[in-house]
Design a protein around this motif. Structure first.
Motif, PDB file in Angstrom:
ATOM      1  N   PHE A  47      -4.162   7.302   0.752  1.00 21.52           N
ATOM      2  CA  PHE A  47      -4.798   8.047  -0.338  1.00 21.52           C
ATOM      3  C   PHE A  47      -5.144   7.124  -1.511  1.00 21.52           C
ATOM      4  O   PHE A  47      -6.241   7.224  -2.087  1.00 21.52           O
ATOM      5  N   LEU A  48      -4.217   6.254  -1.888  1.00 26.32           N
ATOM      6  CA  LEU A  48      -4.483   5.335  -3.002  1.00 26.32           C
ATOM      7  C   LEU A  48      -5.719   4.489  -2.722  1.00 26.32           C
ATOM      8  O   LEU A  48      -6.597   4.344  -3.588  1.00 26.32           O
ATOM      9  N   ILE A  49      -5.795   3.927  -1.519  1.00 26.34           N
ATOM     10  CA  ILE A  49      -6.950   3.100  -1.156  1.00 26.34           C
ATOM     11  C   ILE A  49      -8.217   3.948  -1.110  1.00 26.34           C
ATOM     12  O   ILE A  49      -9.293   3.515  -1.546  1.00 26.34           O
ATOM     13  N   HIS A  50      -8.084   5.172  -0.576  1.00 30.05           N
ATOM     14  CA  HIS A  50      -9.242   6.077  -0.484  1.00 30.05           C
ATOM     15  C   HIS A  50      -9.801   6.394  -1.868  1.00 30.05           C
ATOM     16  O   HIS A  50     -11.025   6.370  -2.068  1.00 30.05           O
ATOM     17  N   TYR A  51      -8.923   6.695  -2.836  1.00 31.10           N
ATOM     18  CA  TYR A  51      -9.391   7.055  -4.164  1.00 31.10           C
ATOM     19  C   TYR A  51     -10.035   5.872  -4.883  1.00 31.10           C
ATOM     20  O   TYR A  51     -10.909   6.056  -5.736  1.00 31.10           O
ATOM     21  N   ILE A  52      -9.625   4.656  -4.530  1.00 32.53           N
ATOM     22  CA  ILE A  52     -10.223   3.467  -5.138  1.00 32.53           C
ATOM     23  C   ILE A  52     -11.530   3.084  -4.461  1.00 32.53           C
ATOM     24  O   ILE A  52     -12.529   2.763  -5.117  1.00 32.53           O
ATOM     25  N   SER A  53     -11.522   3.122  -3.121  1.00 25.88           N
ATOM     26  CA  SER A  53     -12.649   2.583  -2.354  1.00 25.88           C
ATOM     27  C   SER A  53     -13.573   3.645  -1.759  1.00 25.88           C
ATOM     28  O   SER A  53     -14.712   3.339  -1.384  1.00 25.88           O
ATOM     29  N   HIS A  54     -13.068   4.901  -1.638  1.00 26.17           N
ATOM     30  CA  HIS A  54     -13.780   5.989  -0.971  1.00 26.17           C
ATOM     31  C   HIS A  54     -13.949   5.750   0.531  1.00 26.17           C
ATOM     32  O   HIS A  54     -14.792   6.372   1.172  1.00 26.17           O
ATOM     33  N   TRP A  55     -13.137   4.855   1.103  1.00 26.37           N
ATOM     34  CA  TRP A  55     -13.143   4.663   2.550  1.00 26.37           C
ATOM     35  C   TRP A  55     -12.501   5.874   3.206  1.00 26.37           C
ATOM     36  O   TRP A  55     -11.653   6.536   2.628  1.00 26.37           O
ATOM     37  N   PRO A  56     -12.883   6.203   4.450  1.00 26.50           N
ATOM     38  CA  PRO A  56     -12.324   7.382   5.135  1.00 26.50           C
ATOM     39  C   PRO A  56     -10.811   7.282   5.308  1.00 26.50           C
ATOM     40  O   PRO A  56     -10.285   6.255   5.749  1.00 26.50           O
ATOM     41  N   ILE A  57     -10.120   8.359   4.966  1.00 30.94           N
ATOM     42  CA  ILE A  57      -8.659   8.355   5.050  1.00 30.94           C
ATOM     43  C   ILE A  57      -8.188   8.182   6.490  1.00 30.94           C
ATOM     44  O   ILE A  57      -7.204   7.495   6.759  1.00 30.94           O
ATOM     45  N   GLY A  58      -8.881   8.838   7.437  1.00 36.14           N
ATOM     46  CA  GLY A  58      -8.463   8.741   8.830  1.00 36.14           C
ATOM     47  C   GLY A  58      -8.431   7.304   9.320  1.00 36.14           C
ATOM     48  O   GLY A  58      -7.446   6.872   9.933  1.00 36.14           O
ATOM     49  N   TRP A  59      -9.489   6.566   9.058  1.00 37.53           N
ATOM     50  CA  TRP A  59      -9.531   5.164   9.472  1.00 37.53           C
ATOM     51  C   TRP A  59      -8.467   4.341   8.749  1.00 37.53           C
ATOM     52  O   TRP A  59      -7.841   3.449   9.336  1.00 37.53           O
ATOM     53  N   LEU A  60      -8.256   4.632   7.478  1.00 41.16           N
ATOM     54  CA  LEU A  60      -7.228   3.920   6.724  1.00 41.16           C
ATOM     55  C   LEU A  60      -5.839   4.160   7.325  1.00 41.16           C
ATOM     56  O   LEU A  60      -5.038   3.225   7.452  1.00 41.16           O
ATOM     57  N   LEU A  61      -5.558   5.402   7.682  1.00 39.68           N
ATOM     58  CA  LEU A  61      -4.265   5.718   8.298  1.00 39.68           C
ATOM     59  C   LEU A  61      -4.058   4.923   9.585  1.00 39.68           C
ATOM     60  O   LEU A  61      -2.973   4.394   9.836  1.00 39.68           O
ATOM     61  N   PHE A  62      -5.093   4.844  10.395  1.00 39.26           N
ATOM     62  CA  PHE A  62      -4.990   4.126  11.662  1.00 39.26           C
ATOM     63  C   PHE A  62      -4.782   2.631  11.432  1.00 39.26           C
ATOM     64  O   PHE A  62      -3.899   2.010  12.043  1.00 39.26           O
ATOM     65  N   ILE A  63      -5.555   2.037  10.529  1.00 42.92           N
ATOM     66  CA  ILE A  63      -5.493   0.589  10.301  1.00 42.92           C
ATOM     67  C   ILE A  63      -4.185   0.177   9.636  1.00 42.92           C
ATOM     68  O   ILE A  63      -3.560  -0.810  10.021  1.00 42.92           O
ATOM     69  N   ILE A  64      -3.759   0.937   8.628  1.00 46.22           N
ATOM     70  CA  ILE A  64      -2.529   0.593   7.900  1.00 46.22           C
ATOM     71  C   ILE A  64      -1.332   0.569   8.835  1.00 46.22           C
ATOM     72  O   ILE A  64      -0.412  -0.241   8.666  1.00 46.22           O
ATOM     73  N   ASN A  65      -1.329   1.433   9.838  1.00 46.25           N
ATOM     74  CA  ASN A  65      -0.181   1.535  10.738  1.00 46.25           C
ATOM     75  C   ASN A  65      -0.122   0.433  11.787  1.00 46.25           C
ATOM     76  O   ASN A  65       0.932   0.230  12.404  1.00 46.25           O
ATOM     77  N   LEU A  66      -1.229  -0.271  12.028  1.00 45.23           N
ATOM     78  CA  LEU A  66      -1.264  -1.251  13.114  1.00 45.23           C
ATOM     79  C   LEU A  66      -0.137  -2.287  13.065  1.00 45.23           C
ATOM     80  O   LEU A  66       0.470  -2.581  14.098  1.00 45.23           O
ATOM     81  N   PRO A  67       0.185  -2.875  11.904  1.00 42.71           N
ATOM     82  CA  PRO A  67       1.231  -3.915  11.898  1.00 42.71           C
ATOM     83  C   PRO A  67       2.638  -3.399  12.202  1.00 42.71           C
ATOM     84  O   PRO A  67       3.540  -4.193  12.493  1.00 42.71           O
ATOM     85  N   PHE A  68       2.834  -2.090  12.147  1.00 40.24           N
ATOM     86  CA  PHE A  68       4.189  -1.555  12.236  1.00 40.24           C
ATOM     87  C   PHE A  68       4.640  -1.241  13.663  1.00 40.24           C
ATOM     88  O   PHE A  68       5.824  -0.977  13.882  1.00 40.24           O
TER      89      PHE A  68
END
Length: 202
Positions: A47-68
């Motif tokens: 959400f923080l990244i989405h509100y700053i960049s307006h990038w899609p939340i769904g894609w952000l959720l998927f990408i952020i989780n990859l390293p974990f």
């Protein structure tokens, strides 16, 4: 009172949990976003990244989780990691698809905060009971608890506080306050309904 034996979930039961739980959370994300709010955890970071960049939340959720996922395999094993990968992937898809299926014209922001918190809590509770998660910080805190002995609950709370505190730089004070209420509602569902030894499914 006799001690019950734990009953293992069937493949079908795990499958329905992985299909349904992310939908509850995606509905929560939809409400949070419509009301201009956010929550804690990895979803809060998205959400923080989405509100700053307006990038899609769904894609952000998927990408952020990859390293974990590497930590998920090390700390919880392959079954947990695979179920978590599927759950996160479905959450990402649901989050992007739902706005085309549901149109919200108006919603009270306090109601949105509380109801979204409850729905996200229910979704996470379902996944917890089926030995899965929505990845991210939840995996990291479990890994640190297993390897360093740090308390997962306190780590998660500290991370959520940091995420919500960071929101003051991009959201107005009322939005941050309502977001905190939503996060409390989410954690209330988990705290009341997830108690060690009370639920016997594995």
């Amino acid at each position: 009172m006799t001690q019950q034996s734990a009953v293992r979930h069937t493949l079908f039961e795990d499958a329905q949990a992985i299909l349904v739980a992310p939908l509850f959370v995606a509905l929560a994300v939809l409400l949070f976003r419509h009301a201009g709010l956010l929550t804690g955890g990895t979803i809060g970071i998205a959400f923080l990244i989405h509100y700053i960049s307006h990038w899609p939340i769904g894609w952000l959720l998927f990408i952020i989780n990859l390293p974990f996922y590497y930590l998920a395999v090390r700390s919880m094993g392959w079954p947990f990691a695979i179920k978590t990968l599927l759950s996160v992937s479905l959450l990402a898809i649901y989050t992007e698809v739902l706005p085309s299926l549901i149109s919200l014209n108006s919603v009270d922001r306090l109601f949105a905060a509380v109801m979204a918190g409850f729905m996200a809590g229910v979704g996470l509770l379902i996944l917890i009971r089926h030995k899965a998660s929505l990845g991210g910080l939840g995996i990291l805190v479990i890994h640190l608890q297993n390897t360093r002995g740090w308390r997962a609950g306190k780590l998660q709370m500290a991370a959520d506080v940091l995420i919500l505190a960071s929101a003051v730089f991009i959201r107005d004070p009322l939005s941050v306050g309502l977001s905190i209420i939503g996060a409390l509602a989410l954690n209330l569902v988990i705290a009341v309904n997830h108690k060690s030894g009370r639920y016997m499914g594995i």
